[in-house]
Scaffold this active site. Structure first.
Site, mmCIF file in Angstrom:
data_model
loop_
_atom_site.group_PDB
_atom_site.id
_atom_site.type_symbol
_atom_site.label_atom_id
_atom_site.label_comp_id
_atom_site.label_asym_id
_atom_site.label_seq_id
_atom_site.Cartn_x
_atom_site.Cartn_y
_atom_site.Cartn_z
ATOM 1 N N ASN A 38 0.811 -1.211 0.000
ATOM 2 C CA ASN A 38 0.000 0.000 0.000
ATOM 3 C C ASN A 38 0.854 1.275 0.000
ATOM 4 O OD1 ASN A 38 -2.075 1.812 0.283
ATOM 5 N ND2 ASN A 38 -2.831 1.016 2.233
ATOM 6 N N HIS A 123 -12.549 -4.255 13.975
ATOM 7 C CA HIS A 123 -12.044 -2.931 14.355
ATOM 8 C C HIS A 123 -13.156 -2.020 14.829
ATOM 9 C CE1 HIS A 123 -8.154 -2.793 11.746
ATOM 10 N NE2 HIS A 123 -8.305 -3.973 12.296
ATOM 11 N N ARG A 148 -10.959 -4.985 18.458
ATOM 12 C CA ARG A 148 -9.922 -3.980 18.680
ATOM 13 C C ARG A 148 -10.597 -2.636 18.907
ATOM 14 N NH1 ARG A 148 -5.727 -1.770 14.045
ATOM 15 N NH2 ARG A 148 -7.425 -0.284 13.717
ATOM 16 N N TYR A 160 -4.867 7.523 15.055
ATOM 17 C CA TYR A 160 -4.858 6.349 14.219
ATOM 18 C C TYR A 160 -6.064 5.431 14.504
ATOM 19 C CZ TYR A 160 -4.290 1.604 13.176
ATOM 20 O OH TYR A 160 -4.592 0.358 12.778
ATOM 21 N N ASP A 210 -4.297 -1.218 19.267
ATOM 22 C CA ASP A 210 -3.142 -0.999 18.384
ATOM 23 C C ASP A 210 -2.532 0.362 18.699
ATOM 24 O OD1 ASP A 210 -1.315 -0.835 16.316
ATOM 25 O OD2 ASP A 210 -2.742 -1.384 14.733
ATOM 26 N N HIS A 212 0.158 1.427 17.224
ATOM 27 C CA HIS A 212 0.630 1.877 15.907
ATOM 28 C C HIS A 212 1.981 2.597 15.951
ATOM 29 C CE1 HIS A 212 -0.498 2.628 11.588
ATOM 30 N NE2 HIS A 212 -1.043 1.453 11.842
ATOM 31 N N GLU A 236 -0.702 -3.913 20.471
ATOM 32 C CA GLU A 236 -0.036 -4.102 19.175
ATOM 33 C C GLU A 236 0.930 -2.972 18.872
ATOM 34 O OE1 GLU A 236 -2.881 -4.795 16.093
ATOM 35 O OE2 GLU A 236 -1.579 -3.977 14.525
ATOM 36 N N GLU A 262 3.463 -6.544 11.562
ATOM 37 C CA GLU A 262 2.782 -6.325 10.273
ATOM 38 C C GLU A 262 3.675 -5.643 9.251
ATOM 39 O OE1 GLU A 262 -0.609 -4.001 11.766
ATOM 40 O OE2 GLU A 262 0.157 -2.298 10.661
ATOM 41 N N ARG A 283 2.851 -10.962 13.921
ATOM 42 C CA ARG A 283 1.816 -10.467 13.004
ATOM 43 C C ARG A 283 2.240 -10.415 11.543
ATOM 44 N NH1 ARG A 283 -2.477 -8.153 13.572
ATOM 45 N NH2 ARG A 283 -2.009 -6.223 12.454
ATOM 46 N N HIS A 312 -1.619 -10.021 10.229
ATOM 47 C CA HIS A 312 -2.154 -8.777 9.705
ATOM 48 C C HIS A 312 -3.256 -9.087 8.690
ATOM 49 C CE1 HIS A 312 -1.070 -4.793 7.473
ATOM 50 N NE2 HIS A 312 -2.035 -4.603 8.343
ATOM 51 N N ASP A 316 -5.943 -3.335 3.211
ATOM 52 C CA ASP A 316 -4.944 -3.130 2.161
ATOM 53 C C ASP A 316 -4.203 -4.434 1.839
ATOM 54 O OD1 ASP A 316 -3.759 -2.828 4.668
ATOM 55 O OD2 ASP A 316 -2.644 -1.012 4.143
ATOM 56 N N GLU A 339 -6.615 -10.977 12.075
ATOM 57 C CA GLU A 339 -7.257 -9.678 11.888
ATOM 58 C C GLU A 339 -8.219 -9.755 10.703
ATOM 59 O OE1 GLU A 339 -4.570 -6.505 10.913
ATOM 60 O OE2 GLU A 339 -6.027 -4.961 11.426
ATOM 61 N N TRP A 402 3.685 7.166 12.074
ATOM 62 C CA TRP A 402 2.235 7.114 11.888
ATOM 63 C C TRP A 402 1.710 5.776 12.381
ATOM 64 C CZ3 TRP A 402 -0.932 4.006 8.652
ATOM 65 C CH2 TRP A 402 -2.319 4.305 8.789
HETATM 66 O O1 D8T Z 1 -3.335 -3.339 12.312
HETATM 67 C C1 D8T Z 1 -3.846 -2.682 11.394
HETATM 68 O O2 D8T Z 1 -4.871 -3.053 10.826
HETATM 69 C C2 D8T Z 1 -3.247 -1.370 10.973
HETATM 70 O O3 D8T Z 1 -2.018 -1.216 11.570
HETATM 71 C C3 D8T Z 1 -3.216 -1.205 9.448
HETATM 72 O O4 D8T Z 1 -2.738 -2.339 8.892
HETATM 73 C C4 D8T Z 1 -2.368 -0.070 8.980
HETATM 74 O O5 D8T Z 1 -2.947 1.082 9.424
HETATM 75 C C5 D8T Z 1 -2.189 -0.051 7.468
HETATM 76 O O6 D8T Z 1 -3.410 0.057 6.804
HETATM 77 MG MG MG Z 2 -1.663 -2.606 13.172
#
Ligand code: D8T
Ligand code: MG
Length: 402
Positions: A38, A123, A148, A160, A210, A212, A236, A262, A283, A312, A316, A339, A402
């Site tokens: 992505n 999510h 989550r 995020y 998460d 992030h 996470e 991920e 992950r 993961h 995407d 996930e 991010w």
């Molecule tokens: O655990 C998750 O789903 C996130 O970290 C996304 O994979 C990330 O924002 C990329 O799209």
């Molecule tokens: Mg994540």
């Protein structure tokens, strides 16, 4: 001997961008692989089209391990997301072909069924705690056994993981969106909404969060300690993962389970995290960690150290990756959780997948191979659109993770 006769690379944006590899053998058997990275997707499309397709034509599609080694060692330049995603696409397509030739679903080739279904987490998110609680309620009503939870930090925004429309889509702009970040505001706020979720809904389901990659090791340690009473399934990506050693600091301070991987691509990226038991869930995914051949190797290493899987599965990652993941999840002994976010309706017009959701679990179909088809005619209705994931900036303007 059957040969790889055609190798086609498709780039389309049905809801979001996907790069898809389709291999066709001299016997007319096709196999699909996901090659989506992505925001940097055209690099993988070119890697496949310009550098791997010429190497694949004429090769025996049955020799999955040999082709993996040939592409990995043959590159000379090792690892990295672009190379490992391109190899993953080839590898996944070859497993799909092997299943179709054998007349067996891929999970059977991987050793057969270890479980009835694959537990997933959804999510839930909200612009504030009240909205988050409503969303958690919705997921529990849908039958999810694991959720989550993410909420926007008051007065900062840009947090995020907060869904705006029906589908969570962080890569929504033609140039990267810049989102504000304030670590202290997050640390003041997030433990409270996780506690509010437990207070309202109790402990009869798994709760995940998460971070992030936003915290330093000592901040993550403080966070993990603070939310221990919420008994999270996992925290996470507590810190940026390049420094495997930093997980030791988090670990020394908290019993909150840790999940990471991920953005990682190889067994060597998670080697110390696993062998030194610094994490609880790995992950890494089929698409970004070298396909089923390599991911199974990572999962086997993890099993030796009681580290479980938590692949993961954001949107995407294409339906091809999701199907491949669920086949592997169905077979491996140390499965933890998968996930799962439903793809956009447009994605379903291009990819037809036999994966189904029931009672908080995903199930693969019994079709031979992965059980996914790609409709290239439908894909033509969704031409490629460049989209980027956001970047985060601290309140003083400097770039954050991010
Ligand atoms: O655990 C998750 O789903 C996130 O970290 C996304 O994979 C990330 O924002 C990329 O799209
Ligand atoms: Mg994540």
């Amino acid at each position: 001997m059957s040969k790889i006769e055609r190798a086609e690379v498709f780039v389309a944006s049905p809801g979001r961008t996907f790069v898809t590899l389709r291999l066709t053998t001299s016997d007319g058997v096709t196999g699909l692989g996901d090659a989506t990275l992505n925001g940097r997707e055209l690099a993988v499309a070119s890697y496949l089209q310009d550098h791997l397709v010429p190497l694949l034509l004429g090769k025996d599609p049955a020799r999955i391990e040999d082709i993996w080694q040939y592409l990995y060692r043959g590159a000379y330049w090792r690892r990295g997301p672009v190379t490992m995603t391109a190899i993953a696409a080839v590898d996944t397509a070859l497993w799909d072909i092997k299943g179709k030739v054998a007349g067996l679903p891929v999970y059977q080739l991987l050793g057969g069924r270890s479980r009835d279904g694959v537990m997933v987490y959804g999510h839930a998110s909200g612009t504030d705690t009240a909205a988050l609680l409503d969303d958690v309620d919705r997921f529990l009503d849908l039958g999810f056994k694991a959720v989550r939870a993410q909420a926007a930090v008051p007065d900062v925004g840009g947090t995020y993981g907060v869904r705006k429309g029906k589908v969570y889509e962080p890569a929504a702009s033609s140039l990267p969106e810049e989102q504000p970040w304030d670590t202290e505001a997050y640390l003041r706020f997030a433990p409270g909404y996780l506690a509010a979720v437990r207070e309202r809904f109790g402990f009869g389901f798994h709760l995940l969060h998460d971070v992030h990659h936003r915290l330093t090791p000592i901040e993550a340690a403080r966070f993990g300690k603070q939310v221990e009473d919420c008994r999270l399934f996992w925290m996470e990506d507590p810190t940026p993962v390049e420094n495997q050693e930093s997980f030791r600091i988090v670990r020394q301070h908290t019993t909150t389970p840790l999940a990471v991987g991920e953005v990682l691509n190889s067994i060597w990226d998670v080697q110390h995290l696993i062998t030194e038991q610094l994490i609880d869930y790995v992950r890494t995914s089929v698409v970004h960690a070298g396909g089923l051949t390599h991911l199974r190797r990572i999962f086997d290493l993890a099993a030796l150290y009681q580290v479980r899987t938590g692949s993961h599965g954001a949107t995407d990652l294409s339906p091809v990756t999701l199907a491949a993941a669920v086949h592997l999840d169905t077979a491996v002994p140390n499965f933890g959780i998968q996930e799962y976010m439903a793809h956009a309706d447009e994605t379903g017009e291009v990819f037809r997948s036999g994966v189904t959701f029931a009672d908080g679990m995903l199930h693969v179909s019994e079709e031979p191979g992965l059980g996914v088809e790609y409709d290239e005619k439908a894909a033509e209705r969704f031409p490629y659109q460049a989209r980027y994931l956001p970047v985060a900036r601290r309140l003083d303007g400097s770039v954050h993770d991010w």
